[in-house]
Structures are given as C-alpha cells and as structure tokens.
Design a protein around this motif. Structure first.
Motif, PDB file in Angstrom:
ATOM      1  N   GLY A   1       2.007 -42.467  -9.599  1.00 34.51           N
ATOM      2  CA  GLY A   1       3.390 -41.997  -9.672  1.00 34.51           C
ATOM      3  C   GLY A   1       3.944 -41.542  -8.329  1.00 34.51           C
ATOM      4  O   GLY A   1       5.020 -41.964  -7.907  1.00 34.51           O
ATOM      5  N   MET A   2       3.193 -40.690  -7.628  1.00 40.15           N
ATOM      6  CA  MET A   2       3.726 -40.135  -6.377  1.00 40.15           C
ATOM      7  C   MET A   2       3.754 -41.188  -5.271  1.00 40.15           C
ATOM      8  O   MET A   2       4.696 -41.236  -4.467  1.00 40.15           O
ATOM      9  CB  MET A   2       2.907 -38.915  -5.950  1.00 40.15           C
ATOM     10  N   ALA A   3       2.725 -42.051  -5.246  1.00 36.00           N
ATOM     11  CA  ALA A   3       2.692 -43.091  -4.211  1.00 36.00           C
ATOM     12  C   ALA A   3       3.899 -44.024  -4.360  1.00 36.00           C
ATOM     13  O   ALA A   3       4.487 -44.447  -3.357  1.00 36.00           O
ATOM     14  CB  ALA A   3       1.394 -43.876  -4.314  1.00 36.00           C
TER      15      ALA A   3
ATOM     16  N   PHE B   1      -4.405 -49.720  -2.028  1.00 40.99           N
ATOM     17  CA  PHE B   1      -5.733 -49.793  -2.649  1.00 40.99           C
ATOM     18  C   PHE B   1      -5.726 -48.867  -3.854  1.00 40.99           C
ATOM     19  O   PHE B   1      -5.201 -47.748  -3.789  1.00 40.99           O
ATOM     20  CB  PHE B   1      -6.822 -49.334  -1.654  1.00 40.99           C
ATOM     21  N   ASP B   2      -6.300 -49.323  -4.956  1.00 41.19           N
ATOM     22  CA  ASP B   2      -6.434 -48.480  -6.149  1.00 41.19           C
ATOM     23  C   ASP B   2      -7.633 -48.993  -6.938  1.00 41.19           C
ATOM     24  O   ASP B   2      -8.048 -50.147  -6.759  1.00 41.19           O
ATOM     25  CB  ASP B   2      -5.154 -48.561  -7.007  1.00 41.19           C
ATOM     26  N   ILE B   3      -8.190 -48.119  -7.790  1.00 38.45           N
ATOM     27  CA  ILE B   3      -9.311 -48.575  -8.622  1.00 38.45           C
ATOM     28  C   ILE B   3      -8.801 -49.099  -9.966  1.00 38.45           C
ATOM     29  O   ILE B   3      -9.567 -49.640 -10.743  1.00 38.45           O
ATOM     30  CB  ILE B   3     -10.346 -47.449  -8.868  1.00 38.45           C
TER      31      ILE B   3
ATOM     32  N   PRO C   1      -5.873 -38.515  -7.290  1.00 40.14           N
ATOM     33  CA  PRO C   1      -6.111 -37.143  -7.794  1.00 40.14           C
ATOM     34  C   PRO C   1      -6.779 -36.303  -6.697  1.00 40.14           C
ATOM     35  O   PRO C   1      -7.464 -36.836  -5.806  1.00 40.14           O
ATOM     36  CB  PRO C   1      -7.031 -37.376  -8.994  1.00 40.14           C
ATOM     37  N   ASN C   2      -6.642 -34.990  -6.820  1.00 39.07           N
ATOM     38  CA  ASN C   2      -6.974 -34.084  -5.709  1.00 39.07           C
ATOM     39  C   ASN C   2      -8.444 -34.115  -5.261  1.00 39.07           C
ATOM     40  O   ASN C   2      -8.744 -33.917  -4.089  1.00 39.07           O
ATOM     41  CB  ASN C   2      -6.610 -32.651  -6.113  1.00 39.07           C
ATOM     42  N   ASN C   3      -9.347 -34.361  -6.204  1.00 39.91           N
ATOM     43  CA  ASN C   3     -10.775 -34.307  -5.849  1.00 39.91           C
ATOM     44  C   ASN C   3     -11.210 -35.456  -4.937  1.00 39.91           C
ATOM     45  O   ASN C   3     -12.312 -35.417  -4.397  1.00 39.91           O
ATOM     46  CB  ASN C   3     -11.656 -34.283  -7.114  1.00 39.91           C
TER      47      ASN C   3
ATOM     48  N   TYR D   1     -12.574 -37.250   0.534  1.00 42.46           N
ATOM     49  CA  TYR D   1     -13.398 -38.466   0.652  1.00 42.46           C
ATOM     50  C   TYR D   1     -12.607 -39.588   1.344  1.00 42.46           C
ATOM     51  O   TYR D   1     -13.063 -40.165   2.341  1.00 42.46           O
ATOM     52  CB  TYR D   1     -13.838 -38.889  -0.755  1.00 42.46           C
ATOM     53  N   TYR D   2     -11.412 -39.861   0.851  1.00 48.61           N
ATOM     54  CA  TYR D   2     -10.650 -40.989   1.405  1.00 48.61           C
ATOM     55  C   TYR D   2     -10.030 -40.645   2.761  1.00 48.61           C
ATOM     56  O   TYR D   2      -9.923 -41.508   3.636  1.00 48.61           O
ATOM     57  CB  TYR D   2      -9.561 -41.435   0.428  1.00 48.61           C
ATOM     58  N   SER D   3      -9.616 -39.387   2.943  1.00 48.26           N
ATOM     59  CA  SER D   3      -9.009 -39.009   4.238  1.00 48.26           C
ATOM     60  C   SER D   3     -10.037 -39.157   5.354  1.00 48.26           C
ATOM     61  O   SER D   3      -9.755 -39.714   6.410  1.00 48.26           O
ATOM     62  CB  SER D   3      -8.506 -37.566   4.205  1.00 48.26           C
TER      63      SER D   3
ATOM     64  N   GLU E   1      -1.704 -36.259   0.373  1.00 46.51           N
ATOM     65  CA  GLU E   1      -0.885 -35.515  -0.587  1.00 46.51           C
ATOM     66  C   GLU E   1      -1.448 -34.099  -0.751  1.00 46.51           C
ATOM     67  O   GLU E   1      -2.577 -33.809  -0.374  1.00 46.51           O
ATOM     68  CB  GLU E   1      -0.839 -36.246  -1.943  1.00 46.51           C
ATOM     69  N   LYS E   2      -0.638 -33.223  -1.276  1.00 44.74           N
ATOM     70  CA  LYS E   2      -1.075 -31.851  -1.540  1.00 44.74           C
ATOM     71  C   LYS E   2      -1.751 -31.792  -2.903  1.00 44.74           C
ATOM     72  O   LYS E   2      -1.432 -32.643  -3.755  1.00 44.74           O
ATOM     73  CB  LYS E   2       0.082 -30.869  -1.472  1.00 44.74           C
ATOM     74  N   PRO E   3      -2.602 -30.856  -3.163  1.00 42.94           N
ATOM     75  CA  PRO E   3      -3.206 -29.909  -2.229  1.00 42.94           C
ATOM     76  C   PRO E   3      -4.162 -30.675  -1.324  1.00 42.94           C
ATOM     77  O   PRO E   3      -4.855 -31.576  -1.779  1.00 42.94           O
ATOM     78  CB  PRO E   3      -3.980 -28.961  -3.143  1.00 42.94           C
TER      79      PRO E   3
HETATM   80  N1  LIG Z   1       4.225 -33.670  -2.960  1.00 39.80           N
HETATM   81  C1  LIG Z   1       4.645 -33.715  -4.199  1.00 39.80           C
HETATM   82  O1  LIG Z   1       5.742 -33.271  -4.525  1.00 39.80           O
HETATM   83  C2  LIG Z   1       3.756 -34.324  -5.240  1.00 39.80           C
HETATM   84  C3  LIG Z   1       4.262 -34.636  -6.508  1.00 39.80           C
HETATM   85  C4  LIG Z   1       3.407 -35.247  -7.429  1.00 39.80           C
HETATM   86  C5  LIG Z   1       2.074 -35.489  -7.088  1.00 39.80           C
HETATM   87  N2  LIG Z   1       1.621 -35.129  -5.861  1.00 39.80           N
HETATM   88  C6  LIG Z   1       0.217 -35.357  -5.487  1.00 39.80           C
HETATM   89  O2  LIG Z   1       0.002 -36.759  -5.392  1.00 39.80           O
HETATM   90  C7  LIG Z   1      -1.334 -37.066  -5.791  1.00 39.80           C
HETATM   91  C8  LIG Z   1      -1.274 -38.113  -6.901  1.00 39.80           C
HETATM   92  O3  LIG Z   1      -0.564 -37.586  -7.996  1.00 39.80           O
HETATM   93  P1  LIG Z   1       0.179 -38.563  -9.032  1.00 39.80           P
HETATM   94  O4  LIG Z   1       1.098 -37.730  -9.820  1.00 39.80           O
HETATM   95  O5  LIG Z   1       0.734 -39.728  -8.305  1.00 39.80           O
HETATM   96  O6  LIG Z   1      -1.053 -39.002  -9.935  1.00 39.80           O
HETATM   97  P2  LIG Z   1      -1.219 -40.388 -10.687  1.00 39.80           P
HETATM   98  O7  LIG Z   1      -2.284 -40.166 -11.696  1.00 39.80           O
HETATM   99  O8  LIG Z   1       0.114 -40.887 -11.145  1.00 39.80           O
HETATM  100  O9  LIG Z   1      -1.741 -41.390  -9.559  1.00 39.80           O
HETATM  101  C9  LIG Z   1      -3.025 -41.350  -9.015  1.00 39.80           C
HETATM  102  C10 LIG Z   1      -3.436 -42.766  -8.637  1.00 39.80           C
HETATM  103  O10 LIG Z   1      -4.714 -42.694  -8.016  1.00 39.80           O
HETATM  104  C11 LIG Z   1      -5.546 -43.708  -8.589  1.00 39.80           C
HETATM  105  N3  LIG Z   1      -6.923 -43.275  -8.507  1.00 39.80           N
HETATM  106  C12 LIG Z   1      -7.594 -42.420  -9.324  1.00 39.80           C
HETATM  107  N4  LIG Z   1      -8.849 -42.263  -8.898  1.00 39.80           N
HETATM  108  C13 LIG Z   1      -8.983 -43.022  -7.780  1.00 39.80           C
HETATM  109  C14 LIG Z   1     -10.059 -43.282  -6.896  1.00 39.80           C
HETATM  110  N5  LIG Z   1     -11.239 -42.697  -7.053  1.00 39.80           N
HETATM  111  N6  LIG Z   1      -9.831 -44.131  -5.885  1.00 39.80           N
HETATM  112  C15 LIG Z   1      -8.634 -44.726  -5.707  1.00 39.80           C
HETATM  113  N7  LIG Z   1      -7.574 -44.518  -6.508  1.00 39.80           N
HETATM  114  C16 LIG Z   1      -7.750 -43.669  -7.544  1.00 39.80           C
HETATM  115  C17 LIG Z   1      -5.059 -43.873 -10.013  1.00 39.80           C
HETATM  116  O11 LIG Z   1      -5.424 -45.143 -10.532  1.00 39.80           O
HETATM  117  C18 LIG Z   1      -3.542 -43.715  -9.834  1.00 39.80           C
HETATM  118  O12 LIG Z   1      -2.931 -44.933  -9.550  1.00 39.80           O
HETATM  119  C19 LIG Z   1      -1.962 -35.754  -6.224  1.00 39.80           C
HETATM  120  O13 LIG Z   1      -2.725 -35.231  -5.181  1.00 39.80           O
HETATM  121  C20 LIG Z   1      -0.776 -34.856  -6.513  1.00 39.80           C
HETATM  122  O14 LIG Z   1      -1.063 -33.492  -6.336  1.00 39.80           O
HETATM  123  C21 LIG Z   1       2.427 -34.570  -4.944  1.00 39.80           C
END
Ligand SMILES: NC(=O)c1ccc[n+]([C@@H]2O[C@H](COP(=O)([O-])OP(=O)(O)OC[C@H]3O[C@@H](n4cnc5c(N)ncnc54)[C@H](O)[C@@H]3O)[C@@H](O)[C@H]2O)c1
Length: 366
Positions: free
Chosen positions: A29-31, A50-52, A88-90, A94-96, A109-111
């Motif tokens: 979603g955020m990407a 890249f995504d899994i 996701p945050n965990n 690793y990726y950075s 992304e945060k945190p």
């Molecule tokens: N700055 C902001 O305002 C803001 C807003 C929303 C989310 N975020 C941050 O963005 C990040 C993602 O949140 P989101 O809402 O987009 O979540 P999301 O679940 O919509 O997206 C996460 C993506 O990561 C992929 N993914 C999961 N595990 C993975 C792995 N091991 N390797 C590669 N890809 C993997 C998922 O398939 C998914 O496409 C989080 O860290 C969240 O805190 C920031």
C-alpha cells in the motif's frame, strides 16, 4: 534529464537535472503511494520493484515497473541508485543493510527499525559504504503540524507549558501484520513514531523523563492505544496519545502557553488561537455563581480580555521529503531527516516500552 526554466524576464534557461532512479522493496500500500507521487518530484523516477508476493509484483508490473522476485537479482541488476524499503517493520533492517552493502542509497519507511541496536547497525552500514540512509518521516510536512510549529517558533502565544498531540480512530482495528508483535505492529511503532518525531523536531530541548502506558483494547498482541508523556528539560510537558477505538475524538493539537492557547481540531486544520488581549483584567474579588457551582478561580473570563486569531495559512506537501533527498544527493542541501534524530526517536520509544513494563517513569537525557 533536461529541464527548461522560465525566468522572470521571459528568458528560457536550460538546466541539466540529474535523474535518480529508485527501486522499491515491498510493493504494498505505502510503496504504491510513493510510486504514484514520485511523478511530482523532478529528478526522481521509480523503475523497479521486488516483493515476495506474486500478486503485488503483478500490480507493480501493471504500473510500469520492472519486477524481481529475487532480492540478489534486484540489487545486482536493477536500474536504480536509491532503494525504498517499504516492507513490514521487522524486515526494515535486513533489507536496508543489504541494499547499502550493494552501494545503494536507502530511504526506509518508518519506524526505521525494531530497536536501537538494529538502527545502529543500519547507521554503521551507511557510513561504511558512504551512502545516504534516511527515513520517510513524511509527517514533518503535515499541515496541522506545520501550523503549530510556526505558532511556537514565532512566539505567538509565548512560552508553552503543555502540548497535547493526538490521533484518535474509531474502528478499533489494526490491519494485517500491524496486529502482530513479531512484525513490529502496534500503535507506538505505527503512529507513535510519527508523533514523537514531530514533537522532537519542534522542541529544541532534551527529554528528561518518559512515562508511557500501553493498552490492548481490541488487538490482543500489540498496543492499540497508548498515552505517552515526555518531560523536556525546561519542564514543558508533551502528551502524545494514539488510539484506534476512541468513539469521541479529542482535538489533533491542544497547546497551552503563558500568553495563550491553540486548538487545531483536525487534519482539515479547523481551530483557533486564543490570546490574552491588551485590556488588563480587573480580577473579580467575589465568588461567582456558575452552573458548575460557586467559583472565583474558574469563573468565565470577560470576553473583552481575550483575543481570537485565525490559525496561520500554511501550504505543505509530503513530496518536499523526496525533493530534499534529491537535492541532498545533488549536493545542494543538507538532508532534513537526520540519523541522529532517528536515534532520539528510537530512544524515546525504547524508554516508553520500558516505562510501561515497569509501571514507572524513566529518567533520561535524550
Ligand atoms: N510514512 C507513512 O505515512 C506510512 C504509511 C503507511 C505505512 N508506512 C510504512 O510502510 C511500510 C509498509 O506498510 P504498508 O501499509 O505498505 O504494508 P503492506 O502490507 O500494504 O505492504 C507491505 C509489502 O511488503 C511485502 N512484503 C512482506 N514481507 C516481505 C518480505 N519479507 N520481503 C519483501 N517484501 C515483503 C508485502 O508482500 C507487501 O507488498 C511499513 O513499514 C509501514 O510502517 C508508512
């Protein structure tokens, strides 16, 4: 990339703007938001993802990106110099670290990480590889926040003694991975990190005490409501409160200072500044009869001794974040979201968890 600049005297000047390409890890979603908004940032082009999850890769491909299902292939062959980590945050650390070892600049992304230890490893890796490492603290550009920050920096209401910053939701739900501890879920890591970052970026003082209470009202594993109180060295008290199940909402901002108060009710930035007017108040010596009973201290103040001001009109755009990243890489500006600032926010978060665990406030020097 060649950009044409129209100067005031109608002369056209050509400027070569270096184009930076960006690859995304975790196209969720955020990407997608980053991708959509990247077109508003001159000099930035998202090329790859890249995504899994094959479904997310399909969406990325349909959005015009080159897709990868193998991280090594992505980092070795992808056409980009900046990586956005939006998993996701965990997985942030690793990726950075992996991307920085591959000599890519990283916007995470945060945190930023799950704890200080992870963050320090990320900072070390950026220094070792001489690449940018920063975090998407986009809420530094929120209009409601900029309004409060400007009022305080211009000394409009004098010296603040309490600042309350709140975000209240009503649905009581935490979506997907956000509901799980292992993924770095919970509101302190989600909204908390934004609101703490805003507060530390606005108040130029050390935090000397942290008190926090975490609650799991509707989400058993993680905090879905928290109340955090920071004491700054001048004594200023900042309360940060986030809840997912608050059916009556409190204002986004409520500030009291020694010459006035401010309310910013919501993200639409409705609200006002109330100041003591120039008219000197003759204090009523008598007890006043109010609906709430007899009182002198809490008697309503005569209207003519108060002055109401509109909130300042401010325009602010989240895309300013990426404009700064590009400008930094072009050696034109300092980076706005600095590693030392990320460290302070993480120190506060760790103290908050500790405070909740011990049921006591934590003395600190953050
Ligand atoms: N700055 C902001 O305002 C803001 C807003 C929303 C989310 N975020 C941050 O963005 C990040 C993602 O949140 P989101 O809402 O987009 O979540 P999301 O679940 O919509 O997206 C996460 C993506 O990561 C992929 N993914 C999961 N595990 C993975 C792995 N091991 N390797 C590669 N890809 C993997 C998922 O398939 C998914 O496409 C989080 O860290 C969240 O805190 C920031």
């Amino acid at each position: 990339m060649l950009t044409l600049l129209l100067l005031s005297n109608n002369m056209v000047q050509m400027e070569v703007v270096m184009e930076y390409k960006l690859g995304i890890i975790g196209y969720g979603g955020m990407a997608s938001w980053h991708h959509r908004n990247s077109v508003k940032v001159p000099g930035l082009k998202v090329t790859s993802a890249f995504d899994i999850d094959p479904e997310r890769l399909k969406v990325a491909a349909e959005s015009g990106l080159k897709i990868y299902d193998n991280i090594n292939d992505f980092l070795t062959n992808g056409d980009f110099s900046i990586v956005l980590v939006a998993t996701p945050n965990n997985f942030h650390k690793y990726y950075s670290v992996m991307a920085m070892e591959a000599k890519k600049h990283v916007v995470c992304e945060k945190p930023v990480a799950m704890n200080l230890e992870e963050l320090d490893e990320m900072i070390e890796t950026s220094k070792k590889n001489n690449v940018l490492f920063t975090v998407h603290q986009n809420r530094r550009w929120d209009r409601d926040y900029r309004i409060v920050k400007q009022i305080l920096s211009e000394n409009t209401i004098g010296k603040p003694y309490t600042i309350e910053s709140r975000v209240h939701g009503q649905n009581g739900v935490m979506h997907g991975w956000r509901a799980y501890k292992v993924a770095g879920g919970g509101m302190l890591f989600d909204w908390g990190v934004h609101l703490i970052d805003q507060m530390l970026y606005m108040i130029d003082e050390k935090v000397t005490e942290v008190y926090c209470q975490l609650f799991s009202i509707k989400t058993p594993e993680v905090d879905d409501y928290f109340k955090l109180i920071l004491r700054f060295e001048s004594g200023l008290s900042a309360q940060i409160e986030v809840g997912t199940y608050c059916l009556e909402k409190m204002p986004r901002w409520y500030v009291n200072a020694d010459q006035g108060s401010v309310i910013v009710k919501n993200w639409e930035c409705e609200g006002k500044i109330t100041k003591a007017s120039q008219i000197v108040m003759e204090w009523e010596p008598e007890v006043v009869q109010t609906v709430g009973g007899p009182t002198r201290t809490m008697a309503p103040r005569p209207k003519e001794t108060l002055e109401e001001l509109e909130l300042p009109k401010i325009q602010s755009e989240w895309t300013e974040y990426y404009k700064n990243v590009i400008s930094y890489l072009n050696k034109k500006d300092d980076i706005i979201v600095k590693q030392g600032e990320l460290r302070r926010v993480m120190e506060v978060i760790e103290a908050a968890f500790e405070s909740d665990k011990l049921h006591q406030s934590i003395k600190c020097n953050i």
